[in-house]
Scaffold this motif. Structure first.
Motif, PDB file in Angstrom:
ATOM      1  N   THR A 190      42.810  31.955  51.418  1.00  0.00           N
ATOM      2  CA  THR A 190      42.763  32.113  52.883  1.00  0.00           C
ATOM      3  C   THR A 190      41.956  33.362  53.241  1.00  0.00           C
ATOM      4  N   ASP A 191      41.423  33.374  54.464  1.00  0.00           N
ATOM      5  CA  ASP A 191      40.662  34.535  54.941  1.00  0.00           C
ATOM      6  C   ASP A 191      41.506  35.788  54.864  1.00  0.00           C
ATOM      7  N   ALA A 192      42.771  35.657  55.238  1.00  0.00           N
ATOM      8  CA  ALA A 192      43.661  36.809  55.244  1.00  0.00           C
ATOM      9  C   ALA A 192      43.777  37.394  53.835  1.00  0.00           C
ATOM     10  N   SER A 193      43.831  36.503  52.827  1.00  0.00           N
ATOM     11  CA  SER A 193      43.948  36.982  51.447  1.00  0.00           C
ATOM     12  C   SER A 193      42.694  37.736  51.033  1.00  0.00           C
ATOM     13  N   GLN A 194      41.541  37.231  51.455  1.00  0.00           N
ATOM     14  CA  GLN A 194      40.297  37.927  51.121  1.00  0.00           C
ATOM     15  C   GLN A 194      40.277  39.320  51.722  1.00  0.00           C
ATOM     16  N   GLU A 195      40.827  39.412  52.940  1.00  0.00           N
ATOM     17  CA  GLU A 195      40.880  40.737  53.569  1.00  0.00           C
ATOM     18  C   GLU A 195      41.792  41.670  52.773  1.00  0.00           C
ATOM     19  N   LEU A 196      42.889  41.117  52.247  1.00  0.00           N
ATOM     20  CA  LEU A 196      43.816  41.942  51.453  1.00  0.00           C
ATOM     21  C   LEU A 196      43.115  42.467  50.200  1.00  0.00           C
ATOM     22  N   VAL A 197      42.330  41.592  49.574  1.00  0.00           N
ATOM     23  CA  VAL A 197      41.628  42.000  48.349  1.00  0.00           C
ATOM     24  C   VAL A 197      40.659  43.133  48.656  1.00  0.00           C
ATOM     25  N   THR A 198      39.924  42.986  49.757  1.00  0.00           N
ATOM     26  CA  THR A 198      38.978  44.022  50.162  1.00  0.00           C
ATOM     27  C   THR A 198      39.692  45.359  50.321  1.00  0.00           C
ATOM     28  N   LYS A 199      40.850  45.283  51.016  1.00  0.00           N
ATOM     29  CA  LYS A 199      41.580  46.537  51.254  1.00  0.00           C
ATOM     30  C   LYS A 199      42.183  47.080  49.959  1.00  0.00           C
ATOM     31  N   ALA A 200      42.693  46.201  49.125  1.00  0.00           N
ATOM     32  CA  ALA A 200      43.290  46.651  47.854  1.00  0.00           C
ATOM     33  C   ALA A 200      42.249  47.403  47.033  1.00  0.00           C
ATOM     34  N   LYS A 201      41.037  46.846  47.032  1.00  0.00           N
ATOM     35  CA  LYS A 201      39.954  47.457  46.258  1.00  0.00           C
ATOM     36  C   LYS A 201      39.621  48.845  46.809  1.00  0.00           C
ATOM     37  N   SER A 202      39.431  48.925  48.141  1.00  0.00           N
ATOM     38  CA  SER A 202      39.000  50.217  48.689  1.00  0.00           C
ATOM     39  C   SER A 202      40.101  51.264  48.568  1.00  0.00           C
ATOM     40  N   LEU A 203      41.351  50.836  48.770  1.00  0.00           N
ATOM     41  CA  LEU A 203      42.448  51.811  48.634  1.00  0.00           C
ATOM     42  C   LEU A 203      42.589  52.275  47.200  1.00  0.00           C
ATOM     43  N   ALA A 204      42.459  51.322  46.285  1.00  0.00           N
ATOM     44  CA  ALA A 204      42.586  51.670  44.873  1.00  0.00           C
ATOM     45  C   ALA A 204      41.520  52.693  44.498  1.00  0.00           C
ATOM     46  N   ASP A 205      40.304  52.480  44.989  1.00  0.00           N
ATOM     47  CA  ASP A 205      39.231  53.425  44.704  1.00  0.00           C
ATOM     48  C   ASP A 205      39.573  54.809  45.218  1.00  0.00           C
ATOM     49  N   GLU A 206      40.091  54.836  46.464  1.00  0.00           N
ATOM     50  CA  GLU A 206      40.390  56.143  47.054  1.00  0.00           C
ATOM     51  C   GLU A 206      41.560  56.825  46.368  1.00  0.00           C
ATOM     52  N   LEU A 207      42.527  56.014  45.926  1.00  0.00           N
ATOM     53  CA  LEU A 207      43.717  56.600  45.310  1.00  0.00           C
ATOM     54  C   LEU A 207      43.519  56.834  43.821  1.00  0.00           C
ATOM     55  N   GLY A 208      42.397  56.374  43.330  1.00  0.00           N
ATOM     56  CA  GLY A 208      42.123  56.551  41.918  1.00  0.00           C
ATOM     57  C   GLY A 208      42.951  55.643  41.040  1.00  0.00           C
ATOM     58  N   THR A 209      43.101  54.417  41.464  1.00  0.00           N
ATOM     59  CA  THR A 209      43.839  53.457  40.635  1.00  0.00           C
ATOM     60  C   THR A 209      43.095  52.127  40.696  1.00  0.00           C
ATOM     61  N   THR A 210      43.694  51.091  40.153  1.00  0.00           N
ATOM     62  CA  THR A 210      42.991  49.813  40.127  1.00  0.00           C
ATOM     63  C   THR A 210      43.576  48.850  41.156  1.00  0.00           C
ATOM     64  N   ALA A 211      42.744  47.892  41.540  1.00  0.00           N
ATOM     65  CA  ALA A 211      43.198  46.836  42.436  1.00  0.00           C
ATOM     66  C   ALA A 211      43.555  45.624  41.593  1.00  0.00           C
ATOM     67  N   MET A 212      44.616  44.970  41.939  1.00  0.00           N
ATOM     68  CA  MET A 212      45.007  43.752  41.231  1.00  0.00           C
ATOM     69  C   MET A 212      45.428  42.708  42.245  1.00  0.00           C
ATOM     70  N   ALA A 213      45.537  41.476  41.765  1.00  0.00           N
ATOM     71  CA  ALA A 213      45.955  40.415  42.679  1.00  0.00           C
ATOM     72  C   ALA A 213      46.895  39.461  41.966  1.00  0.00           C
ATOM     73  N   VAL A 214      47.731  38.776  42.756  1.00  0.00           N
ATOM     74  CA  VAL A 214      48.597  37.733  42.221  1.00  0.00           C
ATOM     75  C   VAL A 214      48.267  36.454  42.973  1.00  0.00           C
ATOM     76  N   ALA A 215      48.049  35.381  42.224  1.00  0.00           N
ATOM     77  CA  ALA A 215      47.778  34.104  42.875  1.00  0.00           C
ATOM     78  C   ALA A 215      48.751  33.073  42.333  1.00  0.00           C
ATOM     79  N   PHE A 216      49.039  32.068  43.151  1.00  0.00           N
ATOM     80  CA  PHE A 216      49.961  31.011  42.740  1.00  0.00           C
ATOM     81  C   PHE A 216      49.211  29.696  42.597  1.00  0.00           C
ATOM     82  N   GLY A 217      49.564  28.916  41.629  1.00  0.00           N
ATOM     83  CA  GLY A 217      48.993  27.574  41.504  1.00  0.00           C
ATOM     84  C   GLY A 217      48.278  27.375  40.188  1.00  0.00           C
ATOM     85  N   ASP A 218      48.123  26.098  39.832  1.00  0.00           N
ATOM     86  CA  ASP A 218      47.463  25.773  38.568  1.00  0.00           C
ATOM     87  C   ASP A 218      45.966  25.591  38.742  1.00  0.00           C
TER      88      ASP A 218
END
Lengths: 255, 320, 668
Positions: free
Chosen positions: B16-44
């Motif tokens: 979903t678009d909303a999920s893509q936005e979350l990934v974008t934010k996770a990445k930028s925050l992780a960069d700023e905080l000096g950590t990594t971005a990760m994601a969890v997805a459901f489904g086969d």
């Protein structure tokens, strides 16, 4: 079924929300009204009760201020019991703290079905339905409507965005965050509430609270308001483009 | 510090678009905080979109238990993932699933939670700060978030998705069956028939500016293209061009759609009362001084009879 | 057995039989009235007797429709004359030699002719004119009754025509009035020609006429109480029991528990009498704005449905039988919620039936069961929470007073001469606010010392009460009375007829007393005192009487005189004054869903005005009317033909506060 409806009152958004010098809500000067989604949950519970002779509805509120009228109103509408959870609570009580008290009470009472509004205008730290369900370890669903009672389960429709939805069956005890009741919440006359205040009484039960994570709110502030539309002129083509872009930006386009 | 974790949501095997936005934010925050971005997805059946997410790692929770969303199954699986990854921050969309999972996970794990976030940033003193919309959008709350697993649900559309891609490490796990919540069936709302305007997410609302009942067809076409329903102001009903069930306003229905497109409506007080709480109001009326513009967010003064086909064309063009 | 003994025995039997049936029925109804709620309707004897004389004797209301009034007057007076005939005819048989004398006897014949004319007119009315108001009435019953009356007058003529032969030959008495009964005498000539004058033929003929007359009279007596024609007996007492309290007072005394009407015992005894008095004439239906709008309401049908339901219950021998609810079952919610409480039905009813209190009571029952229009429900909640129908904060009520040049005193803080009760629409409706400001400027110009209650004022509760929400009305009234009791003032002034009605007629039951004036009355007074100097505004207008000003409070002259002082040429619409036609807003209708309305009353009213020659302005004197009719004019697209103007705007031009060109409302 033994049904509980968790209700709370929230600031009346009709009134201006005033802030104290410390940037907190000036709760003492505000008028409070029952949360509109809780009203929906109560209505749904009453409809369920009307359709099933064996069911009872208990309206539950935490005594964070003047909740008696709200509970008497629930009784006047047809709830069987009005329960006020008392203790050292105030208007600024967070949802996490509320959930602790409510979950404890619901666990003690052994309700089969717990309904509450899907959300409230003030649940900054999470919605009651999920929080209570999480604490109870109970089956739960939010954004639901059209609840129906089975013998040891309930079914309901959970709504997703874009017109998608699912029919769910939840084993009791279950907690549901009600989006909308099957019909508009019923009106109750002022005199009926008054009569209820004379003839019925609320059950005051000591609320058990326990430690809950708290958020540190740095400040509350009103968004920069524009009292007039941002005008985009009279050119048809430009206007159409802008509207489509806006739809795209706001995720309102069908994919 | 643990990773910034985005919990993804799929719709018809699409992220979903909303999920893509979350990934974008996770990445930028992780960069700023000096950590990594990760994601969890459901489904086969996760697609390339997941395999090329711009994060360090994607945990894919699969198995027959996750074919359809069921709160308890997802929660239990997520709880295990959280225990394993110990994230600094967990991001969910403020969707049905996000509302379900966010609060319940917070309660189960005892982590702090913040709902209705519209902004997330790291401030000068390296503190994670979020802004949430509360009290029906009348107030914003600026909240400092501890980076010890705080769960945040984000209002979709709060920021744009960047669309960058990467090569995440993929970890597959299988979700266990958890009794309690059973999905009986999944349905689509049937469009068509006489739509209940109070339930429509988008309303194409026409007023006297429609001029002639024959022009209603333009509105119908636009509504179809945009995926909404047609509503109207009182003069249109009084003229007998649309039935009363379409009327918005004091003597008609009160509506709160996600988008209210007011076309050729001047905005009598009775009308405004019925629609002013719509989330987004776009008004087009030839009179730039019409009161409708006092409640609209965006406005234009073009001729609606020209605008409607122009919009329909653009929207249909996108679909093909 | 002689003819006399035969007729005597038969007559006694008929009298006893019909009297028994009559009394049984009346007792049954009396029993229901006994169990109903009390109401005092036997005070002020003089006024009551006078009203009976005017309304029964002169048929005051009946003559508003001249044709029907006349035909009814003929038939009605026939019943008085019938008494002479009954006395005469019974006397002839029971007291041989009895006569009513040569003066009364021909009266019977004269009135037989008039009744015959009346019956023909009634038939013409029902068969040819067929007024819509009869729709839903029991027309078969009407024809049956007309037939019976016809039979009686034929019987009179027949027995009178045979009596000259029967008297000397069979009864052995004289018939001094044989020729005085000129109709009978004329017919008797026929018998002479036919040779039916012998004892046997004349006896048979006389007995036939006698039985046709007396037999039908007693059959009538037995049948009447079971039919709509009970009004022949009930009309007089019902008019006697009419409401003499202020018309605008819906509830006479504070209510302890509820105003809901759920059973017939929740009606007042006068309400029960109303049900049996209804003549099904349908005049109420003909003037009902909801009915005219195509909604399912007819005031007549409300009464008839209640009456029929009561009759069904009285006839039912099963004590455990379950009946449909009165509100929502016997009478559909759509009917009850369609009422604008305009009162046109009550105003026109020839037998003074009170429809509105019954509708309000039935609405109250619906409301208690949660059956109410969702928009109206929202307004009720706004009144409860914010004190106004706009769902706006109470603090915003006096916002209109900001930003105008004239200072508005706070009557809570300092004494004022006039206390202005502003009302919701005048305070909050953006279309009306500028009128409110105009009024403030005019009061200032006239040097009136006035003030308002600021945010301490709440809605008057007039409409809440009419929606059936007594408790809410009471709590709103109490808030206003509290605020008013803390203020010092000489009189109350308002532009809003709904507030005026509540303050004047509904608040006194809580002990509140103060002179309340509508602004048209007050400004008229200021002009006549020379405090405002007017110069003529030569425009042609028509004027709409607001229901809560004209009909419910009898204030019809002040607005007209005020306009006359301003040099305005007024052309009346056919329906004006107490017979005005409702705009459709009252009784909470203004907030309810209009689904089901085919033709809005306000639109009909604008068309009524447009039919007048050269009318440029439609003047009003009620904030809700400004809102309703402006909306209609816009929706109908006739802004170029007629403008809705409040009388205050005309006055503002007349006193030089505004230019004549300003006589237009902001078109929104």
């Amino acid at each position: 079924m033994k049904i509980a409806v968790l209700i709370k009152d929230v600031p009346d958004l009709v009134e201006e929300l005033e802030l104290t010098e410390e940037g907190r809500l000036a709760v003492d000067d505000m008028s409070f009204v029952p949360s509109e989604w809780d009203d929906q949950a109560l209505e749904e519970a009453l409809i369920l009760k009307e359709g099933d002779a064996g069911s009872t509805v208990t309206a539950v509120a935490i005594d964070t201020g003047d909740v008696d009228n709200m509970l008497f109103t629930a009784l006047a509408k047809g709830a069987d019991r009005g329960v006020k959870l008392v203790g050292d609570f105030n208007r600024e009580m967070s949802n996490r703290a509320r959930a602790e008290v409510l979950a404890h009470y619901c666990h003690t009472e052994g309700f089969d079905l717990i309904l509450t509004g899907v959300q409230a205008i003030d649940d900054l730290d999470g919605q009651i339905a999920g929080l209570v369900a999480g604490r109870l370890g109970a089956a739960h669903a939010s954004v639901v409507r059209d609840v129906a009672l089975g013998s040891t389960s309930v079914t309901c429709i959970q709504e997703y965005s874009g017109g998608k939805m699912a029919e769910l069956r939840l084993t009791v005890p279950a907690v549901l965050g009600i989006q909308a009741a099957q019909k508009t919440p019923r009106y109750v006359t002022v005199s009926k509430v008054r009569q209820m205040q004379k003839s019925a009484s609320l059950e005051e039960i000591e609320g058990e609270s326990s430690e809950a994570p708290a958020l540190e709110i740095r400040r509350l502030y009103p968004p920069v308001a524009s009292s007039h539309a941002e005008m985009w002129g009279d050119d048809v083509e430009e206007l159409a483009d802008r509207i489509v872009n806006l739809l795209e930006e706001k995720k309102l386009l069908r994919s | 510090m643990g990773p910034v974790l985005a919990v993804l949501e799929m719709n018809a095997n699409q992220l979903t678009d909303a999920s893509q936005e979350l990934v974008t934010k996770a990445k930028s925050l992780a960069d700023e905080l000096g950590t990594t971005a990760m994601a969890v997805a459901f489904g086969d059946e996760i697609g390339d979109a997941i395999r090329t997410l711009d994060v360090g790692k994607v945990v894919v929770i699969g198995g027959p238990a996750v074919t359809s969303y069921a709160s308890l199954v997802y929660e239990e699986a997520l709880e295990k993932v959280l225990a394993e990854l110990a994230p600094a921050l967990v991001l969910l969309a403020n969707s049905t699933m996000g509302m379900d999972l966010g609060a319940a996970l917070a309660a189960r794990t005892g982590k702090p939670m913040l709902a209705y976030a519209t902004a997330l940033a790291v401030d000068d003193s390296k503190q994670l700060v979020a802004t949430s919309q509360v009290y029906g959008g009348k107030l914003l709350a600026e909240v400092q978030l501890p980076t010890e697993g705080t769960i945040v649900t984000v209002i979709p559309g709060s920021w744009p998705a960047s669309g960058t891609s990467g090569t995440p490490q993929l970890e597959d796990i299988t979700a266990e069956m958890v009794p309690g919540v059973e999905v009986v069936r999944v349905m689509e709302e049937d469009s068509g028939a006489d739509v209940d305007i109070t339930r429509a997410e988008i309303l194409v609302s026409v007023g006297r500016g429609i001029q002639d009942p024959e022009n209603l067809e333009l509105a119908e076409e636009l509504a179809q293209a945009i995926g909404g329903a047609v509503s109207c102001s009182r003069p249109v009903v009084d003229a007998g061009w649309l039935s009363r069930s379409h009327q918005v306003g004091k003597s008609g229905k009160t509506v709160k759609p996600k988008l209210y497109l007011a076309l050729g409506i001047s905005g009598a007080p009775e009308h405004l009362q019925g629609m002013k709480d719509a989330e987004l109001i776009v008004a087009v009326n030839s009179d730039g001084k019409a009161p409708i513009f006092d409640v609209a967010h965006f406005g234009g003064t073009a001729d609606i009879l020209d605008l409607m086909p122009a919009l329909t064309e653009r929207l249909q063009g996108r679909g093909q | 057995m002689t003819l006399r003994v035969f007729l005597m025995i038969l007559t006694v039997a008929m009298i006893m039989g019909s009297a028994a049936l009559f009394i049984r029925r009346i007792l049954t109804i009396y029993h229901v009235m006994q169990k109903a709620r009390p109401v005092n309707r036997t005070d002020r004897l003089g006024e009551r007797i006078k009203s009976v004389l005017v309304q029964v004797g002169l048929h005051r209301r009946m003559f508003r429709i001249s044709f029907s009034g006349l035909l009814h007057y003929f038939i009605f007076s026939g019943f008085i004359i019938l008494l002479i005939d009954v006395v005469e005819t019974l006397g002839e048989i029971f007291f041989p030699g009895f006569t009513v004398g040569p003066i009364l006897a021909p009266l019977v014949d004269i009135w037989v002719i008039l009744v015959a004319v009346g019956i023909l007119m009634a038939l013409y009315n029902r068969l040819v004119i067929k007024p819509e108001r009869f729709h839903g009435s029991d027309e078969k019953d009407a024809f049956l009754i007309l037939g019976l009356i016809g039979a009686i007058i034929v019987g009179i003529v027949i027995h009178d025509s045979f009596f000259p032969f029967v008297a000397p030959e069979v009864l052995h008495v004289a018939d001094p009035v044989a020729r005085a009964h000129f109709l009978g005498y004329a017919v008797s000539r026929l018998w002479v020609v036919l040779g039916w004058t012998g004892p046997t033929a004349a006896s048979i003929g006389y007995a036939f006429g006698y039985l046709l007359d007396m037999g039908v009279v007693f059959a009538f007596l037995a049948y009447l109480p079971y039919s709509k024609h009970l009004h022949i007996f009930a009309a007089v007492p019902n008019i006697f029991w009419r409401n003499l309290e202020p018309a605008g007072q819906l509830v006479p005394k504070p209510i302890e528990d509820t105003m809901a009407i759920r059973t017939f015992e929740d009606l007042t005894w006068k309400d029960v009498a109303d049900l049996y008095t209804c003549t099904e004439c349908g005049r109420c239906q003909a003037v009902c704005p909801a009915h005219a709008a195509g909604q399912p309401l007819s005031p007549k049908m409300i009464i008839l449905q209640l009456r029929d339901a009561l009759n069904d219950r009285l006839a039912d021998k099963n004590p455990n039988a379950e009946y449909p609810d009165l509100a929502g079952g016997v009478i559909a919610p759509e009917e009850l919620w369609a009422c604008t409480t305009c009162g046109a039905c009550q105003e026109v009813c020839p037998v003074f039936i009170e429809h509105v209190p019954k509708i309000a009571g039935l609405r109250s029952a619906l409301l208690e069961d949660g059956i109410v229009d969702p928009n109206a429900q929202k307004v009720l909640m706004s009144w409860d929470r914010q004190g106004n129908s706009f769902g706006q904060p109470g603090r915003k009520r006096p916002l209109w007073a900001k930003g105008i040049e004239v200072p508005i005193k706070d009557a809570r803080k300092e004494p004022v001469d006039w206390l202005w009760f502003v009302g919701d629409f005048a305070s909050y409706d953006p279309r009306v606010q500028h009128l409110t400001q105009l009024i403030a400027k005019m009061l200032t110009q006239a040097g009136v010392d006035f003030g308002i209650l600021y945010e301490s004022e709440v809605n008057s509760g007039n409409d809440a009460l009419r929606i059936g929400e007594y408790g809410l009305f009471e709590s709103l009234a109490q808030k206003n009375i509290d605020a008013l009791s803390k203020a010092q003032y000489r009189r109350i002034f308002t532009t809003d007829p709904h507030s005026l009605n509540a303050l004047k007629n509904e608040y006194p039951k809580f002990g509140f007393q103060a002179p309340v004036m509508h602004y048209t009355e007050a400004f008229l007074e200021l002009i006549d005192q020379g405090r405002l100097v007017v110069s003529p505004v030569p425009i042609r207008v028509t004027y709409h009487d607001p229901c809560y000003l004209g009909r419910w409070n009898g204030i019809t002259e002040a607005p007209r005189q005020l306009m006359a002082r301003c040099g305005v040429h007024l052309v009346e619409m056919p329906r004006h004054g107490a017979q005005s036609f409702c705009c459709g807003a009252g009784g909470g209708r203004i907030w309810m869903d209009e689904t089901g309305i085919a033709d809005r009353p306000a639109n009909q009213r604008i068309r009524e005005a447009l039919a007048l020659p050269d009318i440029q302005f439609f003047t009003v004197a009620c904030p809700k009317d400004v809102s309703m009719f402006s909306a209609s004019v816009t929706a109908m697209g006739v802004e170029e033909k007629v403008r809705v103007v409040d009388i205050a705007e005309i006055l503002a031009v007349a006193i030089g506060l505004q230019a004549e060109s300003s006589l237009a409302l902001m078109t929104v």
